[in-house]
Structures are given as C-alpha cells and as structure tokens.
Write an enzyme that holds these catalytic residues in place. Structure first.
Site, PDB file in Angstrom:
ATOM      1  N   ASP A 109      35.840   9.312 -16.914  1.00  0.00           N
ATOM      2  CA  ASP A 109      34.672   9.717 -16.228  1.00  0.00           C
ATOM      3  C   ASP A 109      34.816   9.982 -15.254  1.00  0.00           C
ATOM      4  O   ASP A 109      34.286   8.995 -13.930  1.00  0.00           O
ATOM      5  CB  ASP A 109      33.798   9.226 -17.216  1.00  0.00           C
TER       6      ASP A 109
ATOM      7  N   HIS B 188      21.789  14.298 -16.131  1.00  0.00           N
ATOM      8  CA  HIS B 188      22.450  12.270 -16.353  1.00  0.00           C
ATOM      9  C   HIS B 188      21.720  11.415 -16.249  1.00  0.00           C
ATOM     10  O   HIS B 188      20.528  12.051 -14.631  1.00  0.00           O
ATOM     11  CB  HIS B 188      23.749  12.167 -15.141  1.00  0.00           C
TER      12      HIS B 188
ATOM     13  N   GLY C 254      25.647  14.427 -20.796  1.00  0.00           N
ATOM     14  CA  GLY C 254      24.370  14.149 -20.204  1.00  0.00           C
ATOM     15  C   GLY C 254      23.627  13.799 -21.725  1.00  0.00           C
ATOM     16  O   GLY C 254      21.932  15.172 -21.943  1.00  0.00           O
TER      17      GLY C 254
ATOM     18  N   ASN D  21      26.043   7.674 -22.135  1.00  0.00           N
ATOM     19  CA  ASN D  21      25.773   6.686 -21.356  1.00  0.00           C
ATOM     20  C   ASN D  21      24.607   5.549 -21.249  1.00  0.00           C
ATOM     21  O   ASN D  21      24.233   4.576 -21.232  1.00  0.00           O
ATOM     22  CB  ASN D  21      26.685   6.896 -20.189  1.00  0.00           C
TER      23      ASN D  21
HETATM   24  P1  13P Z   1      24.175   9.999 -19.809  1.00  0.00           P
HETATM   25  O1  13P Z   1      24.335   8.462 -19.711  1.00  0.00           O
HETATM   26  O2  13P Z   1      23.115  10.845 -19.561  1.00  0.00           O
HETATM   27  O3  13P Z   1      23.975  10.313 -21.123  1.00  0.00           O
HETATM   28  O4  13P Z   1      24.994  11.407 -19.299  1.00  0.00           O
HETATM   29  C1  13P Z   1      26.269  10.226 -19.820  1.00  0.00           C
HETATM   30  C2  13P Z   1      27.469  11.010 -19.065  1.00  0.00           C
HETATM   31  O5  13P Z   1      27.515  12.478 -19.366  1.00  0.00           O
HETATM   32  C3  13P Z   1      28.344  10.460 -18.041  1.00  0.00           C
HETATM   33  O6  13P Z   1      29.681  11.461 -17.864  1.00  0.00           O
END
Ligand code: 13P
Length: 283
Positions: free
Chosen positions: A81, A179, A208, A231
C-alpha cells in the site's frame, strides 16, 4: 489460495461488489482479516504500507500471508500500500508480494506517469498487479484539516491518459475521502467516480474507507469502485481492546491474553465491511 489484485478486482468490478484492502502490520491483524474472509467465503486483500511492511519484515509478512493462502480456500492477495518508489516496490516483489500500489500522487503528473510505467514493467514481468494513483488522497493529521479540497481530486481526463500510457491494473482516485482518524464529513463526488469509470473501464480504488458513510460507499461501489481500503478502523479496534484490557488488568504480562481478544475485535470490523462491500460468498 494465493491470488493477486488483478484477478480479484476484475471479478469484483464486473459483478459490482468491492473487495476490502485491509492493512496488517503483524500476525494477529493479518490472520483476523484472513479468518473473517474464510468465514464469509470472501476474497481479501491483506495490505501493508512501507512502514507496516518494515515493522514485520517484508519477507516474514509475505510468508505469513502466503502460507495462510495455502490453507484457506478463498482468494488472498498480499499487496503493498502506498509504495513510495521503484525501490520499495522492488523490495515488496522480491519478498513475495503479489500486488503493489505505486503512489506517485505527490509528484508532478509526468513524473508520476514515468515511475508508474517503470513499476508496471517490473511488476508485470513477475505476474504482480499494479495500482496507480492520480489525484491525491490527503491525511488531515499531516496535511491540514481541509483535506477534502477538490483541487486534489482526480481529473478524469488525466486519469484516462495515465491509464493509456501506463497500463496499470487498477487506479486509486481522490473523490472526497481522506486517510486516518481525524477527517471531516465525507461527501463523495459520485459523478466524478462515474465519469472516471466511464472513461477507463478498470477497477477503481477508494482509499480512506474508514468512517465513510455506508450509503455513499454502496453508491461508489455501484459506480465502479472495486476495492475499498480500511486501516484506521482496524487500528482502533485492535488498540482500544488492548488498552481496555491493560487498564482493567494492570499486572497483565502474558501477551496472548490481550492479543487474542484484540484480534477478535479486528475480525468483527472486517466481517462488517465484507457484508457492506457485498463480497461475502464471492470466493
Ligand atoms: P483509513 O485509515 O482512513 O481507513 O485509510 C486506509 C487507506 O486508505 C490505506 O491506504
């Protein structure tokens, strides 16, 4: 079974559901994601940023996921990622990742295209799929409160040119999410998603995804989003569970007594997301 994002996302895209790209920096979170996927007969993408990959060690993290993929009868991909350079991508591929994201969104457009082209050449030679990024998904904590500013949104015509030149397998787009834990109200630009989808015809990726309103997510998926990254919600579930346990049991010193329950909390979040994304039963 071990798979890559190209195979997993093409099926999702044509059948109008999305697959979760769930971040894992360790054994517990990786296995929570995979076990939830197995329970729901859903494909899953276990992904890690450069820091997450380095936390566990690229080879060891890849080995955990690849070994689990032999055991569980669902498509599982291990994905880098936000790869920040050709070198980081090469490290992930050499360690056994089956898919990579090259994030050149902080670079001028031409440079983003150039590094992405180089990554595609390397990755495709190894059967590894590539996610590119046009427009920038911001992180409010580091880049200021006003992170949903539309001047960072993906320009559909630029995205079309980018795809034509680079031959990426999927595209991360900036359309109103950001994010992290500190974001304002999400308002997805659905028309923009639909226009990009119309011009490119490849799986789109929404970063995100944590705390994004469910209705908007469903609409985004209907309009071509085939991967949603989550995440923060996993991090919160994991750390809140450990925090609570240690507050209640200040003498605790047996790691599996709090890591086990923390893993179960992550599993619950993943389970909810798989249902929301429509990927249950699609393995
Ligand atoms: P979040 O932490 O907002 O869920 O985003 C995760 C993400 O986009 C990882 O690339």
């Amino acid at each position: 079974m071990l798979s890559n994002n190209k195979k997993i996302l093409e099926h999702a895209y044509y059948h109008r559901y999305a697959v979760g790209g769930f971040n894992a920096p360790n054994l517990e979170i990786a296995m929570a994601i995979i076990e939830a996927g197995a329970k729901q007969k859903s494909p899953v993408i276990v992904e890690s940023s450069k820091s997450e990959m380095h936390h566990a060690g690229a080879e060891l993290l890849a080995a955990i996921v690849r070994r689990a993929a032999e055991k569980y009868n669902i498509p599982i991909s291990i994905h880098l990622d936000h790869g920040d350079s050709y070198e980081t991508v090469r490290e992930a591929i050499e360690a056994g990742y089956t898919s990579v994201h090259i994030d050149g969104s902080g670079l001028p457009f031409e440079e983003n295209m150039n590094v992405t082209k180089k990554v595609v050449a390397l990755a495709h030679k190894h059967g590894v799929s590539v996610e590119g990024e046009v427009g920038k998904v911001l992180t409010p904590k580091f880049e200021g409160e006003d992170s949903n500013r539309s001047d960072f949104f993906t320009n559909p015509e630029e995205a079309q040119l980018f795809y034509k030149e680079t031959k990426i397998d999927s595209l991360a787009i900036s359309v109103g999410t950001s994010h992290g834990a500190y974001k304002g109200e999400t308002k997805l630009d659905l028309e923009r998603i639909s226009r990009i989808n119309h011009l490119l015809g490849i799986p789109l990726v929404l970063h995100g995804g944590s705390m994004c309103p469910e209705k908007q997510l469903r609409q985004a998926i209907f309009n071509g989003v085939a991967k949603v990254n989550i995440n923060t919600e996993l991090r919160l579930a994991f750390t809140n569970s450990i925090r609570e346990h240690l507050e209640k049991n200040p003498e605790e010193h047996v790691p599996y007594n709090f890591l086990g329950p923390a893993k179960e909390e992550v599993k619950k979040v993943v389970d909810e997301k798989l249902k929301l994304f429509g990927s249950c039963g699609k393995a």
